[in-house]
Scaffold this active site. Structure first.
Site, short mmCIF file in Angstrom:
data_model
loop_
_atom_site.label_atom_id
_atom_site.label_comp_id
_atom_site.label_asym_id
_atom_site.label_seq_id
_atom_site.Cartn_x
_atom_site.Cartn_y
_atom_site.Cartn_z
N ASP A 190 0.82 -1.22 0.00
CA ASP A 190 0.00 0.00 0.00
C ASP A 190 0.86 1.26 0.00
OD1 ASP A 190 -2.41 -1.35 0.06
OD2 ASP A 190 -2.65 -1.21 2.23
N SER A 228 -4.34 -8.78 6.80
CA SER A 228 -3.77 -7.45 7.03
C SER A 228 -3.21 -7.46 8.44
CB SER A 228 -4.87 -6.40 6.87
OG SER A 228 -4.47 -5.22 7.51
N ASP A 264 -7.29 3.48 12.26
CA ASP A 264 -5.99 4.15 12.21
C ASP A 264 -6.05 5.51 11.52
OD1 ASP A 264 -4.69 2.22 13.71
OD2 ASP A 264 -4.41 0.92 11.98
N ARG A 272 -0.11 4.71 17.31
CA ARG A 272 -0.46 5.74 16.32
C ARG A 272 -0.19 7.16 16.78
NH1 ARG A 272 0.38 2.14 12.67
NH2 ARG A 272 -1.41 0.90 12.00
N1 ARG Z 1 -8.36 -3.29 15.22
C1 ARG Z 1 -7.10 -2.88 15.77
C2 ARG Z 1 -7.15 -1.44 16.15
O1 ARG Z 1 -7.91 -0.71 15.62
C3 ARG Z 1 -5.94 -3.19 14.87
C4 ARG Z 1 -5.93 -2.60 13.53
C5 ARG Z 1 -4.60 -2.79 12.92
N2 ARG Z 1 -4.55 -3.10 11.55
C6 ARG Z 1 -4.49 -4.32 11.00
N3 ARG Z 1 -4.12 -4.35 9.79
N4 ARG Z 1 -4.76 -5.42 11.61
O2 ARG Z 1 -6.40 -1.01 17.00
#
Ligand code: ARG
Length: 394
Positions: free
Chosen positions: A7, A168, A117, A88
């Site tokens: 990506d 992912s 995110d 983040r």
């Molecule tokens: N659902 C989790 C969060 O929002 C993890 C998201 C992270 N991304 C992934 N590609 N799994 O904190």
């Protein structure tokens, strides 16, 4: 904000073509294993980046964000240790700092329009410096995986080997998050190939292993009696607890943007540390503190999950959380066996357990005769209300 994956690699090229401006990349090391940061940097430069900044933020992540989360017993919806969520705001802080130092006026990230995110990056960057424009091209361009692959081929962007993976994944020191692919059916058991950090139970040792975690001010400072910095302590514990199958979470969670998503988490060290911390905190706190703190913790977890780490409320909650944790010194012993971490011992100079009050032996200093009068008064409002009700019902 560049991970080196498909990506963000497509994004790096696309931004240069679309806007015709120089683009620099930030790659932030928050303890993702096999990050290959040198390769990521070389790849970014190859793809035309003006500068490729690589920042080792493991220590800062541990000292500031993981520590805060431990003291807050940080779990979203009682299960998820917030591993992605708390990274983040740190990444946003670092990106903003570099942007300011290098006269960069826009920051792009590679998050989709459905996830958490994007909210965390943008709410954080906007709070820290609202003169910086945030770009989220992936939200707009509607490229499918295949289209990205085609774009990569046309533009000679090397495709990472794991791009064939249906999942992912986001990873850092505090945990690994896995979504997509078959996991999108919440009724289906996750295949064993989704987990890397947590051993399947069939492969865990048949003998239990004990670990001892020493805390100071609510923060782990010792592992099995040895003083250890937080980063190596977490790494080591990820291995030890993961080996025993501890720290696998399968949950459906409520995302910020309103939908539910099914996520698998691997968080061996976090599972053990959070359990130990909570135990010790409870041991050193009064009944009243113990009944109040979970409400504060829950709010803290929601604020961090929901991308609002820079809201003043978080600092205010932290003041309370830190105050409670000042006394959280001591050790907790846990037994790791077949996917479970069980607390089997705790000790602290600040522990409020009193042997002489609790014991049923002769040394007891607890005056049992006082309980009689106490119960009369304690049960009084309930007795009055119950009888009032009974009388009215006839
Ligand atoms: N659902 C989790 C969060 O929002 C993890 C998201 C992270 N991304 C992934 N590609 N799994 O904190």
């Amino acid at each position: 904000m560049y991970s080196g994956g498909l990506d963000t690699s497509v994004l790096l090229k696309w931004l240069q073509d679309e806007y015709g401006v120089p683009v620099s990349t930030f790659t932030i090391d928050v303890g993702q294993r096999d990050a290959h940061l040198d390769e990521v940097k070389a790849k970014a430069l190859d793809l035309g980046a003006e500068n490729a900044f690589v920042v080792d933020a493991k220590e800062e992540f541990a000292e500031k964000y993981i520590t805060g989360s431990i003291k807050a017993n940080g779990l979203y919806q009682e299960q998820y240790p917030l591993s992605t969520a708390i990274a983040r705001p740190l990444m946003s802080e670092i990106a903003v700092k570099y942007a300011q130092e290098h006269d960069i006026d826009a920051i792009a990230h590679g998050s989709t329009g459905k996830g958490n995110d994007q909210v965390r990056f943008e709410a954080s960057i906007n709070a820290l410096d609202d003169t910086i424009t945030v770009l989220a091209p992936i939200r707009k361009w509607n490229m499918s995986r295949d289209m990205e692959m085609d774009y990569a081929e046309e533009n000679e962007i090397p495709v990472p080997i794991d791009s064939g993976s249906p999942y992912s994944i986001d990873e850092n020191l505090w945990g690994r998050s896995i979504e997509c692919g078959v996991l999108e059916d919440p009724s289906v058991e996750p295949p064993e190939n989704v987990h890397l950090l947590v051993n399947p139970i069939s492969e865990t040792p048949d003998e239990a292993e004990y670990v001892e975690i020493g805390f100071e001010g609510g923060v782990p400072v010792k592992l099995n009696g040895e003083e250890t910095d937080l980063v190596p302590l977490i790494k080591e514990l990820n291995k030890i607890a993961g080996n025993h199958g501890v720290g696998l979470i399968d949950m459906v969670e409520d995302r910020i943007v309103g939908l539910k998503s099914r996520e698998i988490y691997e968080t061996p060290a976090a599972a053990v540390i959070l359990k130990a911390h909570k135990e010790l905190e409870k041991y050193c706190s009064t009944r009243h503190e113990n009944s109040f703190k979970p409400a504060v913790d829950q709010k803290w977890a929601e604020m961090s999950y929901q991308g609002l780490m820079f809201d003043p409320l978080v600092e205010e909650l932290n003041a309370y959380i830190d105050a409670v944790n000042e006394k959280v010194d001591g050790t907790v012993n846990l037994k790791l066996f077949k996917g479970k971490a069980t607390v089997v011992g705790r000790s602290s100079e600040n522990g409020l357990y009193s042997y002489s009050l609790a014991t049923y032996d002769e040394e007891s200093t607890f005056d049992q005769s006082s309980s009689e009068g106490f119960i009369d008064i304690w049960g009084l409002p309930t007795k009055v209300a119950y009888n009032h009700h009974e009388t009215k019902e006839g």
